[in-house]
Design a protein around this motif. Structure first.
Motif, short mmCIF file in Angstrom:
data_model
loop_
_atom_site.label_atom_id
_atom_site.label_comp_id
_atom_site.label_asym_id
_atom_site.label_seq_id
_atom_site.Cartn_x
_atom_site.Cartn_y
_atom_site.Cartn_z
N ARG A 46 45.50 53.20 44.64
CA ARG A 46 45.37 52.48 45.91
C ARG A 46 43.99 52.77 46.50
NH1 ARG A 46 50.46 50.38 47.54
NH2 ARG A 46 52.08 51.21 46.20
N ASN A 49 43.38 50.20 51.42
CA ASN A 49 44.60 50.19 52.22
C ASN A 49 44.77 48.80 52.79
OD1 ASN A 49 45.24 52.89 51.79
ND2 ASN A 49 43.98 53.58 53.51
N LYS A 53 51.69 46.24 54.97
CA LYS A 53 51.99 46.79 53.64
C LYS A 53 53.05 45.93 52.95
CE LYS A 53 50.59 51.48 54.44
NZ LYS A 53 49.36 51.47 53.73
N ASN A 66 40.12 53.18 51.24
CA ASN A 66 40.94 54.37 51.35
C ASN A 66 40.06 55.60 51.13
OD1 ASN A 66 42.89 56.34 51.26
ND2 ASN A 66 43.97 55.52 49.49
#
Length: 173
Positions: A46, A49, A53, A66
């Motif tokens: 990941r 971000n 979500k 991220n």
């Protein structure tokens, strides 16, 4: 790679971009961009971000680099999410089933004519069995389908029933 370069900026560490803005800056078409963003934000690594979500990518979704991402490997491979196959709608399924059914009927009739050309006279059961064995590599026809094919060939006068035995077919050419 080009998508990640958008997040490199000297002015801010928390730069956020929407999917629409990323598409505007990179000129990547919508579907491939959605797959790339999905693999960067929702995959094994990941790197981005995503807010909100979810697995789906919408033009209003925001992406942020991220900063907590760490990998024990020096190099990583980010697998791209495979494209969704186009799923047929019920209407398209019905149309394709009708087309397939019609093509199968033609195949059945052609097999019956081939068998009758070689045999000239043949009983019903033998004709059905030979038709099934000839068409088995392509598909498994039902006896009802074969009976319909025989009926159509009788109507078009390719075949006729024997006057002595109604179970015997005679080829007319």
């Amino acid at each position: 790679m080009i998508i990640l370069l958008l997040f490199v900026d000297d002015n801010s560490l928390e730069k956020s971009l929407t999917a629409a803005k990323i598409q505007q800056l990179t000129h990547i078409p919508e579907e491939p961009l959605a797959r790339q963003l999905q693999s960067l934000a929702c995959g094994k690594y990941r790197i981005l971000n995503k807010t909100p979500k979810s697995r789906d990518i919408k033009p209003t979704d925001t992406f942020v680099f991220n900063m907590e991402f760490k990998s024990p490997q020096y190099r990583i491979r980010i697998p791209v999410v495979s494209a969704r196959s186009n799923i047929e709608t019920e209407k398209e399924k019905a149309v394709s089933q009708a087309v397939i059914g019609q093509e199968r009927l033609y195949l059945i009739e052609a097999a019956i004519v081939r068998i009758m050309k070689t045999r000239k006279q043949i009983p019903h059961d033998v004709l059905v069995n030979e038709t099934i064995s000839q068409l088995a590599p392509r598909f498994l026809p039902s006896s009802k389908m074969i009976k319909d094919g025989i009926g159509k060939l009788l109507d078009r006068e390719y075949l006729q029933r024997s006057p002595d035995d109604p179970r015997l077919y005679i080829y007319l050419a």
